[in-house]
Design an enzyme around this catalytic site. Structure first.
Site: not given
Length: 795
Positions: A20, A38
């Site tokens: 990420r 996520n």
């Protein structure tokens, strides 16, 4: 400027690897706005807005520059029609998305940047801090309670960030941006040193803890050290008396080899052969134990011969956590024994109180930390055969990675419980198989519970619902603890239970790893110590014709009696007497046993030998009564030859006689001794006649013309050549192009290399393992594959 908005879904290993933060920084670089989310097992979702060409370039760049430990399985891009204009880029709070995979990586060795932080005395938060980590390194699988992967769902939730760590976590220019398992010396876990009576010796300063610990090690003490996935016992590898002390304290560890840890490979590369592949794996983020072959000058290495008695190799690993590196800074550049900290056949304790209880008689001192280990994971062990990986124990650094199946599977979920020894369980999620970490020998209640716990933890991580479990698979042996567990699980859920023949399961795992097509047949050479046979005997030297749906036994090693059953596995002399009784008449057997003084290596001497002979006579007189099992086991034949050549008089750990025999054979000269193993067609099956081979070896020994090393090598080549010839004969007969080798004996390099050479030289395609363990740790994978097709066919 026209802005384009797209929805991007990325699946693979994309959590816990700095993915990420990587996407965030890359999107910033291309001046894209929107958000990153996520989604647990569903992967990572991005909604991005920007010029079309920048979005296209961004997507192409993801694969090129992704974090090295990440794995991208698929990127889906779909345009979105909306009137919203995003003004910034953000990472949204995670959600529990459901997918068919696991996006979590295994535990990752500490990276170079974090090591530099630990060495920088100007950085007082990370200097000499053992738990230093970042977005691309540190514990993962062993700390995660559930997904999605965020700090509050790991064992680090006990340690809230200090103000400085919080700033690093939120700073997208920092490599700890959104790292979940890091902390610093102000807010993170701590080590403390105790004596065996639990008295605290030091807990305040890490330099004092390590100074005292290194002093204790140098004095010959055994230290229990809590790490990422469990506990190790560490001590000097250079002193005989220290190794003997550790062996005595471990109880059942009389000769079993210990793994060693070294700070770098420079201190051993003059004394061990290290190939490029071995070096690559040793230095990889997985940090497995790799078996390295001794050089001729090994005796100059300073490493005690008692580390791996009678073997030609030793398992080595490099430091993979902060505490390892710090310990070597204080101890110095010397090899240390670094072996699992548990009692034999009992899983490692994880809680500090239980560690003290379990290891009180094994360790002299305890170096423990206060971070919870959620899942234990032993060190992985492997060896290399001509650049192919042979996984012996697949655990830390590999789990929870999956094996993709080369065919479509619509079944949402299933479980397999494995065999009895060297067990892993496995979970099916459509066309992916997720093996558990190494469980061990499921012969005690503790390992039974560990297996159950590991299976259900994997199931939870995969978010498989109870109603999605469609079948349970297990070994065909009716009395294994793993079979009983499978019966319990199937009965409780009222779902099918599939019992899978052991050697067929080995071959099925090999077939899937090598992408065999659905209706394709192969000849599988499945060789190991023991597996429950379909005729009620003990199999272990098998030539099988296999598809995914069926198998047929076309050949095997000659059946030999195992007089006394399992006692033959512990006492090779008893197995030798059994083979002699099968091959010779009674008088000749007595004469040979007397010449080789076989009684000396039986627990009860002459009396036991007399009973063995009497049992065999009774069986001969009454064929209706089965006094002892018969076996086609390759392992038992290796045991007999090892015994005759003096490599192993008794088995003190699994595989010892065969491993010592391999060590003896490495010193043999090819061609010095000629041995052959004949093949006969008996009742439409090829039978490899091991009795004659054993008698030939006895004759060679009695001639006193040949060295034991040369005979050992000749045996390896003869039995391997016979398996290859039998398999090729059957392949020609049935029009099959591919021949594969699997089972525990496939770890033997001379054996497997000889089979491979003969098969390939004769124009066949040779199949071998590189990702799934050849031994019993791969059985659960094969069990699930069998279950898939039986379930589909029964519907």
């Amino acid at each position: 400027m026209t802005l384009k908005t797209v929805n991007i879904k990325i699946t693979g290993i994309v959590q816990g690897v700095g993915f990420r933060p990587f996407l965030y920084n890359l999107a910033k670089e291309f001046e894209l706005n929107g958000y990153i989310l996520n989604r647990g097992n569903a992967g990572v979702r991005l909604v991005l807005q920007g010029p079309s060409e920048k979005i296209d370039t961004f997507i192409k760049t993801i694969e090129k520059r992704r974090p090295r430990i990440s794995y991208i399985e698929k990127i889906e891009v779909n345009p979105i029609s909306n009137d919203i204009k995003f003004m910034d880029l953000e990472i949204k709070k995670s959600e529990k998305g459901k997918g068919i995979s696991l996006t979590l990586p295994p535990d990752i060795a500490i990276c170079e940047d974090c090591l530099q932080d630990m060495k920088n005395n100007a950085n007082n938060r990370y200097y000499m801090y053992p738990f230093t980590a970042c977005a691309v390194c540190g514990p993962r699988f062993t700390t995660v309670i559930e997904l999605p992967y965020d700090r509050e769902r790991t064992t680090m939730r006990k340690f809230p960030f200090c103000e400085d760590c919080q700033k690093e976590y939120e700073n997208f220019n920092n490599r700890r941006f959104h790292a979940q398992t890091f902390a610093c010396s102000r807010c993170g876990p701590r080590y403390s040193l105790h004596d065996k009576n639990r008295k605290l010796i030091e807990s305040e300063k890490i330099d004092k803890i390590l100074t005292r610990t290194s002093q204790l090690i140098k004095e010959g003490n055994v230290i229990a050290i809590k790490g990422i996935g469990g506990v190790h016992l560490a001590c000097l590898a250079t002193e005989d008396h220290v190794i003997l002390k550790l062996r005595k304290q471990k109880g059942e560890r009389k000769y079993k080899p210990f793994a060693l840890m070294v700070p770098n490979l420079k201190i051993i590369d003059k004394f061990f052969y290290i190939s490029e592949k071995e070096r690559e794996l040793l230095e990889s983020f997985r940090r497995p134990i790799v078996l390295l072959e001794k050089r001729e000058n090994f005796s100059d290495s300073g490493i005690s011969e008692l580390v791996a008695p009678g073997l030609n190799n030793i398992g080595f690993m490099l430091p993979y956590s902060g505490i390892h590196h710090l310990l070597f800074d204080f101890v110095g550049p010397i090899p240390l024994v670094y072996t699992s900290g548990n009692k034999s056949n009992i899983p490692m304790a994880l809680k500090n109180e239980l560690i003290f209880n379990q290891l009180q008689d094994l360790a002299d001192y305890f170096l423990l930390h206060d971070r919870k280990i959620y899942q234990r994971a032993d060190d992985s062990v492997l060896r290399i055969h001509d650049n192919k990986i042979k996984l012996i124990r697949r655990s830390r650094g590999f789990v929870p990675e999956y094996f993709p199946l080369p065919f479509h599977v619509s079944i949402p979920g299933a479980l397999a419980t494995g065999p009895e020894l060297a067990v892993t369980g496995a979970v099916l999620r459509r066309n992916r198989i997720f093996p558990t970490q190494h469980i061990g020998n499921v012969t005690h209640l503790e390992t039974h519970e560990f297996l159950k716990e590991a299976l259900f933890h994997m199931k939870r991580l995969l978010q498989i619902k109870e109603e999605e479990i469609k079948f349970i698979a297990c070994d065909a042996h009716p009395n294994f603890f793993t079979t009983k567990l499978a019966e319990e699980l199937a009965s409780k859920r009222d779902i099918p239970l599939f019992r899978v023949q052991h050697h067929h399961a080995h071959v099925l795992a090999l077939m899937a790893e090598n992408n065999i097509e659905l209706d394709e047949k192969i000849i599988g050479i499945s060789t190991d110590g023991v597996g429950y046979g379909e005729d009620g005997n003990i199999w272990g030297g098998e030539l099988l014709s296999c598809t995914y749906r069926s198998h047929e036994r076309l050949g095997h090693l000659e059946y030999q009696p195992m007089i006394g059953g399992d006692r033959c596995t512990k006492y090779p002399a008893r197995m030798t007497a059994s083979v002699l009784l099968n091959a010779l008449d009674m008088d000749e057997t007595v004469r040979v046993c007397k010449e080789i003084q076989l009684y000396k290596d039986l627990e009860y001497g002459h009396q036991e030998l007399s009973i063995i002979i009497k049992q065999f006579e009774n069986q001969q007189e009454n064929n209706e009564f089965k006094a002892f099992p018969l076996t086609s086991s390759t392992g038992r034949i290796f045991d007999v030859v090892s015994y005759l050549l003096g490599a192993a008089r008794i088995k003190t750990y699994r595989g010892e006689p065969a491993m010592r025999l391999e060590g003896l054979a490495t010193r043999g000269i090819p061609g010095k001794v000629k041995l052959n193993l004949s093949i006969e067609n008996i009742k439409n099956k090829l039978v490899l006649k091991t009795s004659d081979l054993i008698l030939d070896i006895i004759n060679l020994l009695q001639s006193r013309k040949y060295s034991k090393e040369d005979i050992a090598l000749a045996f390896h080549l003869a039995i391997a050549r016979a398996f290859a010839e039998g398999a090729m004969q059957l392949a020609k007969q049935h029009g099959i192009e591919k021949i594969g080798l699997t089972g525990g004996v496939a770890y033997n390099h001379a054996f497997s290399a000889t089979i491979k050479k003969f098969v390939q030289e004769n124009g066949f395609i040779f199949l071998e393992h590189d990702k799934i363990p050849p031994g019993d740790a791969g059985i659960s994978t094969g069990q699930l594959i069998h279950g898939i097709f039986q379930y589909q066919d029964d519907k």
